[in-house]
Design a protein around this motif. Structure first.
Motif, mmCIF file in Angstrom:
data_model
loop_
_atom_site.group_PDB
_atom_site.id
_atom_site.type_symbol
_atom_site.label_atom_id
_atom_site.label_comp_id
_atom_site.label_asym_id
_atom_site.label_seq_id
_atom_site.Cartn_x
_atom_site.Cartn_y
_atom_site.Cartn_z
ATOM 1 N N ILE A 1 0.790 -1.345 -0.060
ATOM 2 C CA ILE A 1 0.099 0.072 0.091
ATOM 3 C C ILE A 1 0.864 1.037 0.020
ATOM 4 O O ILE A 1 0.465 2.402 -0.683
ATOM 5 C CB ILE A 1 -1.133 -0.059 1.121
ATOM 6 N N LEU A 2 1.995 1.372 0.983
ATOM 7 C CA LEU A 2 2.847 2.304 0.732
ATOM 8 C C LEU A 2 3.375 2.625 -0.538
ATOM 9 O O LEU A 2 3.727 3.560 -0.856
ATOM 10 C CB LEU A 2 3.853 2.184 1.894
ATOM 11 N N HIS A 3 3.749 1.623 -0.948
ATOM 12 C CA HIS A 3 4.447 1.728 -2.527
ATOM 13 C C HIS A 3 3.569 2.439 -3.565
ATOM 14 O O HIS A 3 3.845 3.288 -4.056
ATOM 15 C CB HIS A 3 4.886 0.344 -3.107
ATOM 16 N N LYS A 4 2.331 1.915 -3.534
ATOM 17 C CA LYS A 4 1.162 2.491 -4.652
ATOM 18 C C LYS A 4 0.892 3.858 -4.147
ATOM 19 O O LYS A 4 0.736 4.896 -4.786
ATOM 20 C CB LYS A 4 -0.099 1.618 -4.547
ATOM 21 N N MET A 5 0.749 4.246 -2.768
ATOM 22 C CA MET A 5 0.404 5.736 -2.190
ATOM 23 C C MET A 5 1.444 6.472 -2.615
ATOM 24 O O MET A 5 1.266 7.664 -3.171
ATOM 25 C CB MET A 5 0.309 5.538 -0.849
ATOM 26 N N ARG A 6 2.840 6.262 -2.359
ATOM 27 C CA ARG A 6 4.068 6.913 -2.810
ATOM 28 C C ARG A 6 4.065 7.215 -4.261
ATOM 29 O O ARG A 6 4.313 8.434 -4.507
ATOM 30 C CB ARG A 6 5.532 6.204 -2.456
ATOM 31 N N LYS A 7 3.752 6.333 -5.184
ATOM 32 C CA LYS A 7 3.750 6.610 -6.658
ATOM 33 C C LYS A 7 2.379 7.621 -6.830
ATOM 34 O O LYS A 7 2.735 8.560 -7.686
ATOM 35 C CB LYS A 7 3.506 5.226 -7.233
ATOM 36 N N ALA A 8 1.348 7.364 -6.002
ATOM 37 C CA ALA A 8 0.298 8.352 -6.240
ATOM 38 C C ALA A 8 0.349 9.884 -6.085
ATOM 39 O O ALA A 8 0.418 10.847 -6.621
ATOM 40 C CB ALA A 8 -0.867 8.019 -5.658
ATOM 41 N N ILE A 9 1.066 9.800 -4.653
ATOM 42 C CA ILE A 9 1.694 11.235 -4.345
ATOM 43 C C ILE A 9 2.712 11.814 -5.174
ATOM 44 O O ILE A 9 2.723 13.092 -5.553
ATOM 45 C CB ILE A 9 2.361 11.003 -2.957
#
Length: 260
Positions: free
Chosen positions: A12-20
């Protein structure tokens, strides 16, 4: 981080970091208020933004804001205590606002399709809470499934191809709304919430589970069985609209920055 939590949290952190990163959602030291409904989505978002803060270069002020709808005063008070306690555990300031939104929607107006108006009123109350406490950026816990459900709702009931945007500038409120979980699937959020036992509070909305959005959720679930990976492809279709409209967000001049 406990071993059982790490795989899903990292995902989840990986996907959230990409969106950010893709949408320039967070600026250094710009304060963020998380809209904390008490559901699994908003609790996961808050938890992940705390983790992201610890590991990223951005050192933003983070807080949570909860809007009580007023359907049930006892439940409102109980839920606010649960959420306040969890925020204290995370060392995150907690702001709370009582409203009569539930009474207006269900008792006074007796809305047959209450969700859109309720969501609009809740967002308005949350934005006011943010402004009252010095926050110009609000983070909402919408995930990939929410994006696609809204896309279908707009296609089937409004006749246009659109969904809520990753970043929205509300000029009337001078608030930026960000949605860091747009690349994260609901199943991933559910798995994380169960893995770490997030304190999800009970929803006592009379319309819960009986909405057009629920219908769209069931349609997407059926399509996914026929075409695995359809969610990611549908998101890609939004991102590659000919006019690029889903990716572009109007910003005040002092905040303008390139969008992907």
């Amino acid at each position: 981080m406990p071993a059982k939590e790490k795989p899903i949290a990292d995902k989840i952190l990986h996907k959230m970091r990409k969106a950010i990163t893709d949408y320039g959602m967070i600026d250094n030291e710009e304060p963020i208020l998380v809209g904390l409904s008490g559901g699994k989505d908003s609790l996961t978002l808050l938890n992940m933004l705390v983790k992201f803060h610890r590991s990223s270069k951005y050192k933003y002020k983070l807080a949570a804001g909860h809007i009580a709808l007023g359907n049930n005063k006892i439940e409102d008070a109980n839920n606010s205590k649960i959420l306040a306690a969890y925020c204290k555990e995370l060392d995150v300031p907690f702001f709370y606002k009582e409203t009569n939104i539930g009474e207006i929607i269900f008792d006074i107006r007796k809305e047959s399709n209450p969700c859109a108006l309720c969501a609009k009123m809740r967002r308005g109350a949350l934005n006011n809470l943010a402004k009252e406490n010095g926050f110009s950026k609000v983070a909402l816990g919408h995930h990939l499934d929410d994006v696609l459900e809204t896309l279908l709702l707009k296609m089937f009931f409004e006749g246009n191809i659109d969904s809520f945007k990753p970043v929205s500038w509300l000029s009337n409120m001078e608030i930026t709304v960000i949605r860091p979980l747009i690349y994260v699937k609901e199943a991933e959020v559910s798995k994380y919430a169960k893995t770490v036992t997030l304190p999800v509070v009970h929803s006592f909305c009379p319309a819960d589970g009986f909405t057009k959005r629920q219908d769209m959720k069931e349609i997407i679930s059926h399509i996914e069985k026929l075409s695995p990976g359809c969610k990611d492809r549908a998101l890609s279709a939004l991102q590659h609209l000919a006019d690029n409209s889903w990716n572009i967000t109007e910003q005040p001049k002092e905040m303008e920055r390139p969008r992907l």
